[in-house]
Design a protein around this motif. Structure first.
Motif, PDB file in Angstrom:
ATOM      1  N   PHE A  18       0.869  -1.169   0.000  1.00 36.62           N
ATOM      2  CA  PHE A  18       0.000   0.000   0.000  1.00 36.62           C
ATOM      3  C   PHE A  18       0.907   1.220   0.000  1.00 36.62           C
ATOM      4  O   PHE A  18       1.840   1.307   0.805  1.00 36.62           O
ATOM      5  CB  PHE A  18      -0.887   0.039   1.248  1.00 36.62           C
ATOM      6  CG  PHE A  18      -2.070  -0.888   1.179  1.00 36.62           C
ATOM      7  CD1 PHE A  18      -3.145  -0.606   0.348  1.00 36.62           C
ATOM      8  CD2 PHE A  18      -2.120  -2.034   1.967  1.00 36.62           C
ATOM      9  CE1 PHE A  18      -4.242  -1.452   0.289  1.00 36.62           C
ATOM     10  CE2 PHE A  18      -3.216  -2.887   1.920  1.00 36.62           C
ATOM     11  CZ  PHE A  18      -4.285  -2.596   1.072  1.00 36.62           C
ATOM     12  N   ASN A  21      -0.344   8.382  -2.908  1.00 38.24           N
ATOM     13  CA  ASN A  21      -0.265   9.130  -4.168  1.00 38.24           C
ATOM     14  C   ASN A  21       0.823  10.201  -4.160  1.00 38.24           C
ATOM     15  O   ASN A  21       1.532  10.378  -5.138  1.00 38.24           O
ATOM     16  CB  ASN A  21      -1.598   9.837  -4.448  1.00 38.24           C
ATOM     17  CG  ASN A  21      -2.737   8.848  -4.601  1.00 38.24           C
ATOM     18  OD1 ASN A  21      -2.516   7.715  -5.001  1.00 38.24           O
ATOM     19  ND2 ASN A  21      -3.943   9.268  -4.281  1.00 38.24           N
ATOM     20  N   ILE A  45      -0.926  -0.962  -4.511  1.00 37.21           N
ATOM     21  CA  ILE A  45      -2.216  -0.265  -4.542  1.00 37.21           C
ATOM     22  C   ILE A  45      -1.980   1.101  -3.893  1.00 37.21           C
ATOM     23  O   ILE A  45      -1.449   1.178  -2.782  1.00 37.21           O
ATOM     24  CB  ILE A  45      -3.318  -1.030  -3.771  1.00 37.21           C
ATOM     25  CG1 ILE A  45      -3.717  -2.308  -4.534  1.00 37.21           C
ATOM     26  CG2 ILE A  45      -4.560  -0.148  -3.564  1.00 37.21           C
ATOM     27  CD1 ILE A  45      -4.818  -3.135  -3.870  1.00 37.21           C
ATOM     28  N   SER A  46      -2.366   2.162  -4.606  1.00 35.12           N
ATOM     29  CA  SER A  46      -2.131   3.506  -4.070  1.00 35.12           C
ATOM     30  C   SER A  46      -3.369   4.051  -3.373  1.00 35.12           C
ATOM     31  O   SER A  46      -4.489   3.824  -3.829  1.00 35.12           O
ATOM     32  CB  SER A  46      -1.761   4.460  -5.201  1.00 35.12           C
ATOM     33  OG  SER A  46      -0.616   3.980  -5.847  1.00 35.12           O
ATOM     34  N   VAL A  47      -3.140   4.765  -2.305  1.00 37.88           N
ATOM     35  CA  VAL A  47      -4.205   5.430  -1.549  1.00 37.88           C
ATOM     36  C   VAL A  47      -3.723   6.853  -1.252  1.00 37.88           C
ATOM     37  O   VAL A  47      -2.536   7.144  -1.380  1.00 37.88           O
ATOM     38  CB  VAL A  47      -4.514   4.677  -0.229  1.00 37.88           C
ATOM     39  CG1 VAL A  47      -5.145   3.322  -0.506  1.00 37.88           C
ATOM     40  CG2 VAL A  47      -3.270   4.513   0.629  1.00 37.88           C
TER      41      VAL A  47
ATOM     42  N   LYS B  74       0.961  10.115 -12.034  1.00 36.94           N
ATOM     43  CA  LYS B  74       1.458  11.489 -11.855  1.00 36.94           C
ATOM     44  C   LYS B  74       1.461  12.243 -13.175  1.00 36.94           C
ATOM     45  O   LYS B  74       1.290  13.446 -13.221  1.00 36.94           O
ATOM     46  CB  LYS B  74       2.909  11.471 -11.354  1.00 36.94           C
ATOM     47  CG  LYS B  74       3.086  11.002  -9.953  1.00 36.94           C
ATOM     48  CD  LYS B  74       2.910  12.149  -9.001  1.00 36.94           C
ATOM     49  CE  LYS B  74       2.540  11.656  -7.621  1.00 36.94           C
ATOM     50  NZ  LYS B  74       1.352  10.827  -7.556  1.00 36.94           N
ATOM     51  N   GLN B 102       6.273   1.275 -12.457  1.00 31.49           N
ATOM     52  CA  GLN B 102       6.128   0.215 -11.456  1.00 31.49           C
ATOM     53  C   GLN B 102       6.084  -1.175 -12.087  1.00 31.49           C
ATOM     54  O   GLN B 102       5.698  -2.139 -11.435  1.00 31.49           O
ATOM     55  CB  GLN B 102       4.899   0.487 -10.592  1.00 31.49           C
ATOM     56  CG  GLN B 102       5.089   1.768  -9.782  1.00 31.49           C
ATOM     57  CD  GLN B 102       4.039   1.969  -8.723  1.00 31.49           C
ATOM     58  OE1 GLN B 102       3.175   1.139  -8.521  1.00 31.49           O
ATOM     59  NE2 GLN B 102       4.114   3.105  -8.027  1.00 31.49           N
ATOM     60  N   CYS B 544      -8.357  12.426   2.728  1.00 34.44           N
ATOM     61  CA  CYS B 544      -7.242  11.615   3.228  1.00 34.44           C
ATOM     62  C   CYS B 544      -7.715  10.212   3.582  1.00 34.44           C
ATOM     63  O   CYS B 544      -6.945   9.264   3.548  1.00 34.44           O
ATOM     64  CB  CYS B 544      -6.570  12.273   4.427  1.00 34.44           C
ATOM     65  SG  CYS B 544      -7.625  12.474   5.883  1.00 34.44           S
ATOM     66  N   LEU B 558     -14.068   6.088   1.358  1.00 35.58           N
ATOM     67  CA  LEU B 558     -13.440   7.177   0.628  1.00 35.58           C
ATOM     68  C   LEU B 558     -13.721   6.927  -0.843  1.00 35.58           C
ATOM     69  O   LEU B 558     -13.406   5.858  -1.369  1.00 35.58           O
ATOM     70  CB  LEU B 558     -11.934   7.179   0.914  1.00 35.58           C
ATOM     71  CG  LEU B 558     -11.134   8.317   0.297  1.00 35.58           C
ATOM     72  CD1 LEU B 558     -11.615   9.656   0.823  1.00 35.58           C
ATOM     73  CD2 LEU B 558      -9.649   8.129   0.585  1.00 35.58           C
ATOM     74  N   TYR B 561     -11.665   4.961  -3.471  1.00 37.06           N
ATOM     75  CA  TYR B 561     -10.862   4.005  -2.707  1.00 37.06           C
ATOM     76  C   TYR B 561     -11.785   3.279  -1.732  1.00 37.06           C
ATOM     77  O   TYR B 561     -11.473   3.134  -0.557  1.00 37.06           O
ATOM     78  CB  TYR B 561      -9.747   4.716  -1.929  1.00 37.06           C
ATOM     79  CG  TYR B 561      -8.897   5.612  -2.783  1.00 37.06           C
ATOM     80  CD1 TYR B 561      -7.738   5.122  -3.386  1.00 37.06           C
ATOM     81  CD2 TYR B 561      -9.243   6.948  -3.003  1.00 37.06           C
ATOM     82  CE1 TYR B 561      -6.949   5.950  -4.175  1.00 37.06           C
ATOM     83  CE2 TYR B 561      -8.471   7.771  -3.800  1.00 37.06           C
ATOM     84  CZ  TYR B 561      -7.316   7.273  -4.378  1.00 37.06           C
ATOM     85  OH  TYR B 561      -6.535   8.088  -5.159  1.00 37.06           O
ATOM     86  N   MET B 569      -9.758  -4.967  -6.123  1.00 32.95           N
ATOM     87  CA  MET B 569      -8.408  -4.847  -6.685  1.00 32.95           C
ATOM     88  C   MET B 569      -7.523  -5.974  -6.164  1.00 32.95           C
ATOM     89  O   MET B 569      -6.750  -6.574  -6.922  1.00 32.95           O
ATOM     90  CB  MET B 569      -7.801  -3.488  -6.328  1.00 32.95           C
ATOM     91  CG  MET B 569      -8.418  -2.342  -7.100  1.00 32.95           C
ATOM     92  SD  MET B 569      -7.756  -0.734  -6.595  1.00 32.95           S
ATOM     93  CE  MET B 569      -6.254  -0.701  -7.547  1.00 32.95           C
ATOM     94  N   LEU B 573      -5.662  -8.710  -8.445  1.00 26.70           N
ATOM     95  CA  LEU B 573      -4.202  -8.875  -8.446  1.00 26.70           C
ATOM     96  C   LEU B 573      -3.795 -10.327  -8.226  1.00 26.70           C
ATOM     97  O   LEU B 573      -2.657 -10.707  -8.505  1.00 26.70           O
ATOM     98  CB  LEU B 573      -3.582  -8.000  -7.349  1.00 26.70           C
ATOM     99  CG  LEU B 573      -3.625  -6.487  -7.582  1.00 26.70           C
ATOM    100  CD1 LEU B 573      -3.284  -5.738  -6.294  1.00 26.70           C
ATOM    101  CD2 LEU B 573      -2.651  -6.092  -8.686  1.00 26.70           C
TER     102      LEU B 573
END
Lengths: 142, 578
Positions: A18, A21, A45-47, B74, B102, B544, B558, B561, B569, B573
């Motif tokens: 984990f 971002n 997995i990004s949060v 990004k 990645q 956040c 969230l 997410y 996810m 995976l």
């Protein structure tokens, strides 16, 4: 030169990382753009912030087949929550309890601060974590 | 769940991906995923041609979800959100999957492994996308006015910049006069400009602009509303004090710094002839001819660097950071001494010289002019004492550059090169909810990528309040804050990311935990069908997710997410690859 961990050639631990971002993702990206190698059985997995990780997700990941979970936390760099590290370490403690309840070793969860330029530390952590998980063996026995 | 119609585009990145990932294999593997109706590879997904192709596919195939597997989010999240928008697809039904930084680039040694990983990553992206819902950014109208806190060089320059773009400015300065530290400086580096003249010039420019309103002896004591439309309360400390309210779209904080004040006895501080850098600068700026201290011409000066900087963690309230401007300032001061005539022996006792960038030239000039530079070890700092017989100050130092030999240097003046420290601004921090870093300076979102923005939307920081800076750097960051702020205020409205927390009122039993845990005050208690439940103020929530793990009923998610998305996810995976 460390030999790549190949799926199907002995045991290559599957690691779920984990990451965040804003801070640790750029660090992990930098490892890639610097062509530093770690095992392809590491996935991310990004949060937005590691403080938002539910302890249940860690247990879920292990139950479903990951051998280890790594939390790449922001440390002091987190711009969202000043007490991010403290919050995340509570989440880690709680998740480790959940792992124990499920019969899994708490060492299957690891947390470390990964900054936006922490390419080498991340690569090293993945290497070390893979090695320590390899000693533990697969999370799903039998 | 209804059947989704998702398009997947896998980028070769001109070989950056396809040299190490068999993209055709990835396409085949994910093309059969339930819900995927289009799966294609492209040489460059970000190229205009491919963007148009994606738009066409979205429209012709009636896609309700988009996945692009290419580089880091990004770089192109916003590119493809725009592509989705152009095609009439909600931009939040788009997921970017990183198979370059990645995956391909980090597994250049293992094409088979990289390919399998790419399949897993794209599957996770599809799984996430399946659970997306159309989201609308929160649109807020912006008031074309700005509040600037702090009237030093950064604040004044920001005010002029804002004014010139056509945005009205309220500038609040705590002191009776604007100008800050620079107003007290004489010659500054690198252009030998005079600080007092610089400020006088800026002040003249401010006065020419009728859309700048200045409040001196004033402080910001209240802030309500949200980004684009803040209501700020300013307290003006006259006799009697009065408060006024102003409406502004954004706030720029430029509250500057304080200097480290050595403790009594620290490097001899408190003794006659031991002064700090600002004290020394004042002496220099006020003396016309050769430097005189207490009626005596100064012949020998020792500078001790890193006083109050790079302190060990064990020191109470340690300043562990490098204050960065002080090496330059000290070297520049020594050149000013030389320029005032009279031969002065100058000894610089430093830990490491950090005259970065073009200031290296000052360092060279100072050496050429005869200054001596002696390096001490962090664990063997110089000692300052007064020689009983001669009455002069003596500095003892072990010089690392000459085999650690202990030297006793008799001087008339010891200058402690004190660093910048964060100014105590408790009330302002509380009022504006400014995030602070470990060193107590204000924290930007990212030092390189978003250097003047804070996590509080519409609140920007610039100048030395965010870390040690010289005046040129302060002005540069002030102008960056102007640009960031004005870009939004001129548009008239702002869009806030909808990826914020959301409460399921059916699950929520209002325990208040989420409210307690939110430092931004984004959680409100509301009544729904006679029950108290939590509700999120979307303009205030920072997304956040810190509240999510605290909810005992799992009633908060969230957006983007969610619990279901993360689990999907994880499953994506892990599925076997055949």
């Amino acid at each position: 030169m460390i030999a790549p961990v190949q799926e199907g050639q002995g045991f290559g631990p599957k690691i779920l990382a984990f990451s965040t971002n804003n801070i640790s993702d750029p660090g992990i990206d930098l490892a890639g753009s610097s062509h530093m190698h770690y095992s392809p059985s590491v996935v991310v997995i990004s949060v937005p912030c590691t403080s938002g990780i539910k302890p249940g997700w860690v247990r879920y990941a292990i139950e479903r087949g990951f051998d280890g979970v790594f939390i790449a936390a922001d440390g002091d760099e987190c711009a969202l929550l000043s007490d991010c590290s403290v919050r995340t370490s509570h989440i880690v403690a709680e998740a480790q309890e959940l792992l124990k309840e499920g019969g899994y070793e708490p060492q299957r969860l690891k947390m470390a601060a990964i900054c936006s330029v922490c390419a080498e530390p991340f690569t090293n952590y993945m290497r070390e974590f893979s090695a320590s998980l390899a000693k533990l063996g697969p999370a799903r026995k039998g | 769940m209804s059947e989704r119609r998702i398009g997947v585009f896998i980028c070769q990145c001109g070989g950056n991906i396809s040299d190490y990932v068999d993209v055709e294999k990835v396409r085949t593997a994910v093309g059969d995923e339930p819900g995927v109706v289009v799966a294609k590879t492209a040489m460059f997904t970000c190229s205009d041609a491919t963007q148009q192709e994606i738009v066409k596919d979205i429209q012709e195939q009636n896609l309700d979800g988009l996945v692009v597997a290419s580089c880091s989010p990004k770089l192109h999240t916003f590119t493809f959100r725009e592509v989705a928008k152009r095609a009439g697809l909600n931009p939040y039904e788009y997921t970017q999957v990183n198979i370059r930084e990645q995956c391909s680039w980090t597994h250049t040694d293992d094409k088979a492994g990289a390919t399998r990983k790419a399949i897993r990553l794209v599957r996770a992206g599809i799984a996430r996308t399946k659970l997306t819902t159309p989201l609308q950014p929160t649109v807020v109208e912006t008031v074309p006015k700005a509040l600037i806190v702090g009237g030093g060089i950064a604040g004044l320059r920001a005010a002029i910049g804002m004014s010139d773009i056509g945005i009205a400015v309220f500038l609040v300065e705590k002191q009776p006069e604007v100008g800050g530290w620079v107003a007290g400086f004489g010659t500054m580096y690198p252009n030998a400009k005079d600080g007092r003249q610089l400020i006088a010039h800026l002040w003249g420019e401010v006065q020419k602009r009728p859309n700048i309103t200045i409040f001196t002896n004033a402080e910001v004591v209240g802030k309500s509303g949200s980004f684009g439309n803040y209501q700020a309360t300013i307290r003006i400390n006259h006799r009697p004090a009065e408060t006024i309210q102003v409406k502004v779209g954004s706030i720029i904080v430029a509250t500057g710094f304080d200097t480290y004040h050595p403790a009594e006895g620290e490097f001899g501080y408190g003794m006659d002839g031991v002064v700090t850098l600002p004290e020394f600068k004042t002496m220099l700026d006020s003396s016309a001819g050769p430097l005189v201290y207490k009626g005596k011409t100064v012949r020998d000066i020792a500078y001790i660097y890193c006083v109050g900087s790079r302190q060990k963690a064990e020191v109470p309230d340690a300043n562990q950071y490098c204050s960065r401007y002080c090496c330059n300032a000290a070297v520049h001061a020594s050149l000013t001494v030389t320029a005032k005539g009279a031969k002065v022996h100058q000894y610089h006792l430093y830990r490491d010289m950090r005259t970065y960038g073009k200031y290296e030239l000052l360092y060279k000039e100072s050496r050429d002019e005869g200054s001596l530079f002696l390096k001490f070890a962090a664990d063997a700092p110089p000692a300052v004492a007064r020689d009983d017989q001669s009455g002069r100050l003596t500095v003892t130092v072990a010089d690392q550059l000459t085999r650690g030999e202990a030297l006793n240097i008799a001087v008339d003046l010891v200058v402690l090169i004190t660093g910048m420290i964060p100014r105590s601004n408790e009330e302002l921090v509380k009022t504006l909810k400014l995030p602070m870093g470990k060193d107590q300076f204000f924290n930007e979102i990212h030092p390189k990528l978003r250097p003047v923005e804070t996590v509080v939307d519409g609140v920007y920081i610039c100048g030395a309040c965010q870390g040690p800076k010289n005046s040129a750097e302060s002005v540069a960051s002030a102008l960056a804050a102007v640009t960031q702020s004005a870009g939004i205020l001129k548009k008239g409205f702002a869009e806030l990311e909808p990826l914020v927390a959301a409460v399921d009122p059916d699950q929520c039993a209002w325990c208040g935990k989420c409210q307690e845990t939110c430092p931004y005050g984004a959680v409100e208690k509301v009544e729904v069908n006679g029950h108290n439940v939590a509700s999120i103020n979307e303009a205030v929530c920072k997304g956040c997710g810190g509240c999510v793990p605290f909810c005992p009923k799992e009633a908060i998610d969230l957006r983007g997410y969610t619990d279901a998305q993360v689990k999907a996810m994880i499953d994506g995976l892990l599925r076997e690859i055949v």
